[in-house]
Design an enzyme around this catalytic site. Sequence first.
Site, PDB file in Angstrom:
ATOM      1  N   ASN A   8       0.874  -1.184   0.000  1.00  7.20           N
ATOM      2  CA  ASN A   8       0.000   0.000   0.000  1.00  7.20           C
ATOM      3  C   ASN A   8       0.913   1.236   0.000  1.00  7.20           C
ATOM      4  O   ASN A   8       1.526   1.535   1.019  1.00  7.20           O
ATOM      5  CB  ASN A   8      -0.877  -0.061   1.262  1.00  7.20           C
ATOM      6  CG  ASN A   8      -1.673   1.214   1.489  1.00  7.20           C
ATOM      7  OD1 ASN A   8      -1.767   2.074   0.619  1.00  7.20           O
ATOM      8  ND2 ASN A   8      -2.267   1.320   2.677  1.00  7.20           N
ATOM      9  N   TRP A   9       0.983   1.890  -1.140  1.00  2.88           N
ATOM     10  CA  TRP A   9       1.894   3.042  -1.242  1.00  2.88           C
ATOM     11  C   TRP A   9       1.327   4.293  -0.566  1.00  2.88           C
ATOM     12  O   TRP A   9       2.012   5.286  -0.431  1.00  2.88           O
ATOM     13  CB  TRP A   9       2.208   3.339  -2.701  1.00  2.88           C
ATOM     14  CG  TRP A   9       3.189   2.375  -3.318  1.00  2.88           C
ATOM     15  CD1 TRP A   9       3.697   1.242  -2.741  1.00  2.88           C
ATOM     16  CD2 TRP A   9       3.790   2.465  -4.624  1.00  2.88           C
ATOM     17  NE1 TRP A   9       4.574   0.628  -3.598  1.00  2.88           N
ATOM     18  CE2 TRP A   9       4.654   1.347  -4.765  1.00  2.88           C
ATOM     19  CE3 TRP A   9       3.675   3.359  -5.692  1.00  2.88           C
ATOM     20  CZ2 TRP A   9       5.403   1.126  -5.924  1.00  2.88           C
ATOM     21  CZ3 TRP A   9       4.415   3.130  -6.856  1.00  2.88           C
ATOM     22  CH2 TRP A   9       5.273   2.030  -6.957  1.00  2.88           C
ATOM     23  N   LYS A  10       0.050   4.259  -0.188  1.00  2.64           N
ATOM     24  CA  LYS A  10      -0.592   5.418   0.439  1.00  2.64           C
ATOM     25  C   LYS A  10      -0.385   6.671  -0.431  1.00  2.64           C
ATOM     26  O   LYS A  10      -0.356   6.550  -1.645  1.00  2.64           O
ATOM     27  CB  LYS A  10      -0.063   5.599   1.862  1.00  2.64           C
ATOM     28  CG  LYS A  10      -0.150   4.297   2.670  1.00  2.64           C
ATOM     29  CD  LYS A  10       0.129   4.462   4.126  1.00  2.64           C
ATOM     30  CE  LYS A  10      -0.015   3.099   4.809  1.00  2.64           C
ATOM     31  NZ  LYS A  10       0.149   3.174   6.254  1.00  2.64           N
ATOM     32  N   GLY A  17       2.877  -1.158   4.225  1.00  2.00           N
ATOM     33  CA  GLY A  17       2.932   0.248   3.836  1.00  2.00           C
ATOM     34  C   GLY A  17       4.359   0.659   3.522  1.00  2.00           C
ATOM     35  O   GLY A  17       4.853   0.464   2.406  1.00  2.00           O
ATOM     36  N   GLY A  18       5.034   1.219   4.513  1.00  2.00           N
ATOM     37  CA  GLY A  18       6.377   1.792   4.311  1.00  2.00           C
ATOM     38  C   GLY A  18       7.336   0.877   3.572  1.00  2.00           C
ATOM     39  O   GLY A  18       8.046   1.314   2.656  1.00  2.00           O
ATOM     40  N   HIS A  22      -9.359   1.190   5.366  1.00  2.21           N
ATOM     41  CA  HIS A  22      -8.054   1.327   6.025  1.00  2.21           C
ATOM     42  C   HIS A  22      -8.195   2.298   7.199  1.00  2.21           C
ATOM     43  O   HIS A  22      -8.975   3.252   7.123  1.00  2.21           O
ATOM     44  CB  HIS A  22      -7.024   1.854   5.021  1.00  2.21           C
ATOM     45  CG  HIS A  22      -5.631   1.829   5.572  1.00  2.21           C
ATOM     46  ND1 HIS A  22      -5.164   2.784   6.430  1.00  2.21           N
ATOM     47  CD2 HIS A  22      -4.618   0.941   5.398  1.00  2.21           C
ATOM     48  CE1 HIS A  22      -3.914   2.488   6.768  1.00  2.21           C
ATOM     49  NE2 HIS A  22      -3.563   1.378   6.152  1.00  2.21           N
ATOM     50  N   GLY A  42       2.878   1.999  10.745  1.00  6.43           N
ATOM     51  CA  GLY A  42       3.885   3.049  10.570  1.00  6.43           C
ATOM     52  C   GLY A  42       4.628   3.423  11.841  1.00  6.43           C
ATOM     53  O   GLY A  42       5.288   4.462  11.890  1.00  6.43           O
ATOM     54  N   GLU A  57      -6.503   4.665   8.155  1.00  2.00           N
ATOM     55  CA  GLU A  57      -6.274   6.078   7.811  1.00  2.00           C
ATOM     56  C   GLU A  57      -7.511   6.685   7.131  1.00  2.00           C
ATOM     57  O   GLU A  57      -7.814   7.859   7.318  1.00  2.00           O
ATOM     58  CB  GLU A  57      -5.013   6.204   6.936  1.00  2.00           C
ATOM     59  CG  GLU A  57      -3.763   5.974   7.776  1.00  2.00           C
ATOM     60  CD  GLU A  57      -2.597   5.369   7.022  1.00  2.00           C
ATOM     61  OE1 GLU A  57      -2.571   5.398   5.783  1.00  2.00           O
ATOM     62  OE2 GLU A  57      -1.679   4.855   7.702  1.00  2.00           O
ATOM     63  N   GLU A 109      -5.083  -4.992  10.838  1.00  2.00           N
ATOM     64  CA  GLU A 109      -4.050  -3.982  11.011  1.00  2.00           C
ATOM     65  C   GLU A 109      -4.282  -3.223  12.321  1.00  2.00           C
ATOM     66  O   GLU A 109      -5.088  -2.281  12.354  1.00  2.00           O
ATOM     67  CB  GLU A 109      -4.086  -2.987   9.852  1.00  2.00           C
ATOM     68  CG  GLU A 109      -3.841  -3.611   8.503  1.00  2.00           C
ATOM     69  CD  GLU A 109      -3.290  -2.589   7.521  1.00  2.00           C
ATOM     70  OE1 GLU A 109      -2.195  -2.810   7.001  1.00  2.00           O
ATOM     71  OE2 GLU A 109      -3.948  -1.557   7.299  1.00  2.00           O
ATOM     72  N   SER A 144       3.747  -2.359  10.252  1.00  2.00           N
ATOM     73  CA  SER A 144       5.199  -2.429  10.474  1.00  2.00           C
ATOM     74  C   SER A 144       5.820  -3.771  10.070  1.00  2.00           C
ATOM     75  O   SER A 144       6.766  -4.243  10.697  1.00  2.00           O
ATOM     76  CB  SER A 144       5.533  -2.092  11.929  1.00  2.00           C
ATOM     77  OG  SER A 144       5.170  -0.746  12.210  1.00  2.00           O
TER      78      SER A 144
HETATM   79  P1  PGA Z   1       3.109   0.125   7.557  1.00  2.00           P
HETATM   80  O1  PGA Z   1       1.615   0.345   7.042  1.00  2.00           O
HETATM   81  O2  PGA Z   1       3.615  -1.162   6.941  1.00  2.00           O
HETATM   82  O3  PGA Z   1       3.874   1.311   7.096  1.00  2.00           O
HETATM   83  O4  PGA Z   1       3.036   0.000   9.049  1.00  2.00           O
HETATM   84  C1  PGA Z   1       0.740  -0.740   6.894  1.00  2.00           C
HETATM   85  C2  PGA Z   1      -0.577  -0.264   6.337  1.00  2.00           C
HETATM   86  O5  PGA Z   1      -1.066   0.789   6.751  1.00  2.00           O
HETATM   87  O6  PGA Z   1      -1.168  -0.932   5.458  1.00  2.00           O
END
Ligand code: PGA
Length: 249
Positions: free
Chosen positions: A9-11, A230-231, A93, A169, A95, A163, A209
Amino acid sequence: MRRKLAAGNWKMNGTSESLAELDALRSAHPAPQVDVLICPPATLVTSAVVSVADHDIAIGGQDCHAKPNGAHTGDISASMLKDAGASYVILGHSERRTDHVEIDGLVRQKTLAAHASDLIAVVCVGETLEEREAANTLDIIAGQLAGSLPDVLNAQNTVIAYEPVWAIGTGKVPTTDQIGEVHDHIRAKLEQRYGEGVGRSIRILYGGSVKGSNADEIFAVSNVDGALVGGASLKASDFSPIITALEKA
Ligand code: PGA
């Protein structure tokens, strides 16, 4: 057998330069033994689809509107994502739930919209730190699943991502026992609601993470069928070891 899924997920990250990461992923994994998905920002979906043409990497969106079209400035519909070549869409998600006040009922409508457009919905659930500390995690997850999932779905059109909000993150990861407890709980709820056959075949991803350095132990946990990353999905050099770990799991 559930086919494992490594999802990135590149957000709100990435411009056309980032497509080079997809080329690098293709080269590093010419024939991946697991499903690989990248969800770039909407502006890159079409070009990402072109970048991975003739390869097994799938491209997805990060959200869609619940309606098929209409006066909704700034939004995109599931059918638009499908038309752009996406095959998946992340929904609910944390966010989105926080930034855009998305509640379970809306996530359910979006999931139905995704299914209607033949997209695989990756429906996210997860507890906050306060909820975990109050020992409410399992109830919160059960409530989110009950509200966010439609009454009819199947393993071909739906993936669940667990999640924990406090792990996204932050570099903080639940213990493998904590992950296992929630994944087993999600599996039980899916079997209860959709029957054993469907409930057992739906993939459940862990997200929060995930990195190359912790992927092996996370993927060894029961009912973990992959990761939503994500990251560590932004650079092929970080995502590739996660794919490899999943292939070996
Ligand atoms: P993260 O994000 O790997 O940067 O913790 C995961 C996500 O929000 O899908």
